[in-house]
Design a protein around this motif. Sequence first.
Motif, PDB file in Angstrom:
ATOM      1  N   HIS A 642     -11.013   5.823   7.171  1.00  0.00           N
ATOM      2  CA  HIS A 642      -9.912   4.962   7.215  1.00  0.00           C
ATOM      3  C   HIS A 642      -8.794   5.319   6.355  1.00  0.00           C
ATOM      4  N   LEU A 643      -9.456   5.657   5.028  1.00  0.00           N
ATOM      5  CA  LEU A 643      -8.518   6.157   3.872  1.00  0.00           C
ATOM      6  C   LEU A 643      -7.707   7.483   4.224  1.00  0.00           C
ATOM      7  N   ARG A 644      -8.695   8.323   4.559  1.00  0.00           N
ATOM      8  CA  ARG A 644      -8.026   9.737   4.751  1.00  0.00           C
ATOM      9  C   ARG A 644      -7.041   9.733   6.018  1.00  0.00           C
ATOM     10  N   GLN A 645      -7.208   8.893   6.874  1.00  0.00           N
ATOM     11  CA  GLN A 645      -6.240   8.925   7.952  1.00  0.00           C
ATOM     12  C   GLN A 645      -5.000   8.366   7.485  1.00  0.00           C
ATOM     13  N   GLN A 646      -4.735   7.168   6.569  1.00  0.00           N
ATOM     14  CA  GLN A 646      -3.719   6.464   6.203  1.00  0.00           C
ATOM     15  C   GLN A 646      -3.020   7.627   5.095  1.00  0.00           C
ATOM     16  N   LEU A 647      -3.951   8.235   4.320  1.00  0.00           N
ATOM     17  CA  LEU A 647      -3.356   9.194   3.347  1.00  0.00           C
ATOM     18  C   LEU A 647      -2.520  10.455   4.342  1.00  0.00           C
ATOM     19  N   THR A 648      -3.195  10.731   5.304  1.00  0.00           N
ATOM     20  CA  THR A 648      -2.684  11.826   6.035  1.00  0.00           C
ATOM     21  C   THR A 648      -1.482  11.507   6.771  1.00  0.00           C
ATOM     22  N   LEU A 649      -1.200  10.263   6.991  1.00  0.00           N
ATOM     23  CA  LEU A 649       0.131   9.608   7.806  1.00  0.00           C
ATOM     24  C   LEU A 649       1.171   9.626   6.590  1.00  0.00           C
ATOM     25  N   ASP A 650       0.727   9.101   5.453  1.00  0.00           N
ATOM     26  CA  ASP A 650       1.841   9.089   4.461  1.00  0.00           C
ATOM     27  C   ASP A 650       2.221  10.590   3.937  1.00  0.00           C
ATOM     28  N   ALA A 651       1.158  11.380   3.742  1.00  0.00           N
ATOM     29  CA  ALA A 651       1.741  12.878   3.477  1.00  0.00           C
ATOM     30  C   ALA A 651       2.559  13.372   4.566  1.00  0.00           C
ATOM     31  N   ARG A 652       2.350  13.132   5.927  1.00  0.00           N
ATOM     32  CA  ARG A 652       2.941  13.870   7.018  1.00  0.00           C
ATOM     33  C   ARG A 652       4.492  13.030   6.855  1.00  0.00           C
ATOM     34  N   ALA A 653       4.389  11.781   6.664  1.00  0.00           N
ATOM     35  CA  ALA A 653       5.812  11.086   6.883  1.00  0.00           C
ATOM     36  C   ALA A 653       6.672  10.965   5.465  1.00  0.00           C
ATOM     37  N   GLY A 654       6.099  11.523   4.518  1.00  0.00           N
ATOM     38  CA  GLY A 654       6.606  11.477   3.164  1.00  0.00           C
ATOM     39  C   GLY A 654       6.866  10.133   2.525  1.00  0.00           C
ATOM     40  N   ASN A 655       6.095   9.308   3.254  1.00  0.00           N
ATOM     41  CA  ASN A 655       5.892   7.903   2.664  1.00  0.00           C
ATOM     42  C   ASN A 655       5.017   7.770   1.279  1.00  0.00           C
ATOM     43  N   THR A 656       5.994   7.469   0.453  1.00  0.00           N
ATOM     44  CA  THR A 656       5.123   7.675  -1.105  1.00  0.00           C
ATOM     45  C   THR A 656       4.524   6.158  -1.499  1.00  0.00           C
ATOM     46  N   ASN A 657       4.517   5.181  -0.883  1.00  0.00           N
ATOM     47  CA  ASN A 657       4.034   3.702  -1.335  1.00  0.00           C
ATOM     48  C   ASN A 657       3.128   3.171  -0.292  1.00  0.00           C
ATOM     49  N   THR A 658       2.506   3.552   0.769  1.00  0.00           N
ATOM     50  CA  THR A 658       2.105   2.720   1.624  1.00  0.00           C
ATOM     51  C   THR A 658       0.268   2.763   1.511  1.00  0.00           C
ATOM     52  N   ALA A 659      -0.205   3.672   0.921  1.00  0.00           N
ATOM     53  CA  ALA A 659      -1.639   3.812   0.679  1.00  0.00           C
ATOM     54  C   ALA A 659      -2.118   3.039  -0.604  1.00  0.00           C
ATOM     55  N   GLN A 660      -2.801   1.875  -0.193  1.00  0.00           N
ATOM     56  CA  GLN A 660      -2.924   1.003  -1.202  1.00  0.00           C
ATOM     57  C   GLN A 660      -4.580   0.767  -1.443  1.00  0.00           C
ATOM     58  N   PRO A 661      -4.816   0.791  -2.609  1.00  0.00           N
ATOM     59  CA  PRO A 661      -6.530   0.752  -2.871  1.00  0.00           C
ATOM     60  C   PRO A 661      -7.167  -0.372  -2.026  1.00  0.00           C
ATOM     61  N   ASN A 662      -8.428   0.000  -1.509  1.00  0.00           N
ATOM     62  CA  ASN A 662      -8.891  -0.704  -0.505  1.00  0.00           C
ATOM     63  C   ASN A 662      -9.793  -1.731  -1.060  1.00  0.00           C
ATOM     64  N   PRO A 663      -9.704  -3.154  -0.871  1.00  0.00           N
ATOM     65  CA  PRO A 663     -10.407  -4.073  -1.716  1.00  0.00           C
ATOM     66  C   PRO A 663     -11.727  -4.170  -1.262  1.00  0.00           C
ATOM     67  N   ASP A 664     -12.125  -3.535  -0.100  1.00  0.00           N
ATOM     68  CA  ASP A 664     -13.436  -3.223   0.379  1.00  0.00           C
ATOM     69  C   ASP A 664     -14.098  -2.171  -0.272  1.00  0.00           C
ATOM     70  N   ALA A 665     -13.684  -1.306  -0.923  1.00  0.00           N
ATOM     71  CA  ALA A 665     -14.213  -0.256  -1.582  1.00  0.00           C
ATOM     72  C   ALA A 665     -15.297  -0.587  -2.611  1.00  0.00           C
ATOM     73  N   GLY A 666     -15.327  -1.606  -3.186  1.00  0.00           N
ATOM     74  CA  GLY A 666     -16.417  -2.227  -3.985  1.00  0.00           C
ATOM     75  C   GLY A 666     -16.667  -1.332  -5.203  1.00  0.00           C
ATOM     76  N   ALA A 667     -15.632  -0.674  -5.446  1.00  0.00           N
ATOM     77  CA  ALA A 667     -15.804   0.201  -6.752  1.00  0.00           C
ATOM     78  C   ALA A 667     -15.857  -0.506  -8.077  1.00  0.00           C
ATOM     79  N   THR A 668     -16.585  -0.203  -9.074  1.00  0.00           N
ATOM     80  CA  THR A 668     -16.722  -0.804 -10.511  1.00  0.00           C
ATOM     81  C   THR A 668     -16.757   0.194 -11.434  1.00  0.00           C
ATOM     82  N   HIS A 669     -16.242  -0.161 -12.521  1.00  0.00           N
ATOM     83  CA  HIS A 669     -16.222   0.961 -13.796  1.00  0.00           C
ATOM     84  C   HIS A 669     -16.790   0.107 -14.944  1.00  0.00           C
TER      85      HIS A 669
END
Length: 669
Positions: A642-669
């Motif tokens: 899902h994230l790859r598809q969104q980043l791909t669309l953003d890269a093609r469209a030149g849209n610089t601020n639509t890919a947001q960190p996914n709250p479902d990613a569950g990443a912790t530091h």
Amino acid sequence: MRYRLVLTPLLVLLLLGTAWIAYAPGLHGDFLFDDFGNLPALGAMGPVDNWHTFWRYITSGTADPTGRPLTLLTFLLDARNWPADPYPFKRTSLILHLLNGILLYALLARLGQLLAMEAPRRQAAALLGSALWLLHPLLVSTTLYIVQREAMLPATCVIAGLLTWLHGRAQLGHGRIPSGLVWSIVGVGGFTLLAVLAKANGALLPLYVLLIEIIVLAPRHPVPAGNAQRTYRGFLWTFVAIPTAAICAHITWVGIHGILTGGPDFRAWSIGQRLLTEPRVLMDYLSLLWLPHPFSSGLFNDQYVVSTSWLHPATTLPAIIVLLALLGSAWWLRQRHPAASLAILFYFAGQLIESTSLPLELYFEHRNYVPALLMFWPLGLWLTDTRTMPVLKRGLMIVLPLGLALMTHARAELWGNVHTQALLWAKINPDSARAQANAAQIEMQAGHPQDAIHRLEKLLATQPDQTQLAFNLIGARCLTGGISHDDIVAARKAMQGSANTGTLLAHWFDRTLPVAMSGECPGLTSEVLLDLINTGLSNPKLATAGPQQDLTYLRGRIALIQHQPSAAQADFIRALDLQVRPGMALEAAATLGAAGYPTQGLQLLDHYKQVQNQAMPPGFGMPMLHAWVLARQNYWPHELTHLRQQLTLDARAGNTNTAQPNPDAGATH
């Protein structure tokens, strides 16, 4: 006789009502400290509103090998997403406390019956013993501290398990072998399992069974010889003796190994020093139990003085002597005074896991919740024996519970007022960095940053390696006009000497980075933050993979803010390689995309694809089950796609601020 059948339930209801009134002011308090480290799991992978998110949530626990899923399950009674309202959590915990009081009354009455006490006295003593436990102010910090439901649930399982086992043993005593064995196995085996699924100290249920068997049952109610006795002996070996021996052997091995090796690097003390310190801790606990007062140190005990030898502090050796004397006396008196003997040995047995060799923090009040279950039963038995001093004893039967209820009410009022609570705990614990940092945060929120500065500077002078003091000082300075060179030096010194920043740095960074970039705080710049991070990266005490990953990732975020995407990407990749995790890859790639660099985000995902086989294996126990659930649900591949598809669309469209960190990613530091 009939009036007693009515009087006892009425008195129990009166007790429950009194306890509810005593605790009521604390129900309106807020979340605290470890609540924020545990309860957000309710929404970490989406609202728990379907079976997929339910299984992800219930297996997400990391405390103990079991992950404490029973505790997590009960939190769903109060909320299914995060943020949430604290009131339902506190209300459920109070209901559970009252339930434990009822179960305790039933257990004490049953034990009194087994000791051949007359019905009126055993019921009165059971009611009084459970009342003194239920209304004791020391237990407020367990009941109203939401995350400590994990300490309350083992009590429920322990009492229910003991009652079930006692019923099964009685069945065996009457020759009903199949039913007696089933009840006994469910009572000890089943409820031990449930207790452990709430918290690891639930594994002590077999030890409690062994104590009751030796002190109360074997001398007075032996199982008749024959098949019943052979069956029961087999049960005792399998479900009681062997588990107890295994726990004792493990604790002993940890102690010996720790003494030989010096102990864990993440603590400021060695295992040998811990073993010298804990007798003093236990004496402090007993003092709070038998000499109660409305207020105590609460949740802050990081200032507790460690025993470095038998004579330093001077109370070390006397505490050890008193501890051994109590244990020896309790064993010696087990035949003449079984109730007192059982209460003492039960208490110390309950402290076996958390107050011996395992490298947990030194001191927490909630560790008394289960061990103190039988603590006041001998007092109840003495007071209900009115053959001597009847007037005094009857007066104490009323005065003691009411006195405890008033103290509990006062402490609950404190728990209902976060501001007053923070300031009082800071006053009681002047040398606790946690207490002072917490009070400073409250003062800043209340619009008194100068008070916070004075508080933090005073302790930072004697504890310069405390990042929580240095970072909060920067926050307070920002509210009063900006930070100075001395503040930066103090923060750098703290980062140089800090043994463990935990999640503190990441949370503080999240709050501070926007302030630094906006220029709202003179003197606080991204360069200052970068310098602090680099200082931490060079700190040998923070050289393990976890802190290094956190700091490197934060350095990448600063590079991103400074419009250096290549440097940011390099730091994110470096952080990912330290501990390869899909959640980390998702968060880093989404952060690059949200900042306007979707191509770099895609490249980071490509790197993760190359190194994903090096991903950290899940830890033993619940982490393995959690990983299996995620794999079964195809969770990470779905999120990555899902994230790859969104980043791909953003890269093609030149849209610089639509890919947001996914709250479902569950990443912790």
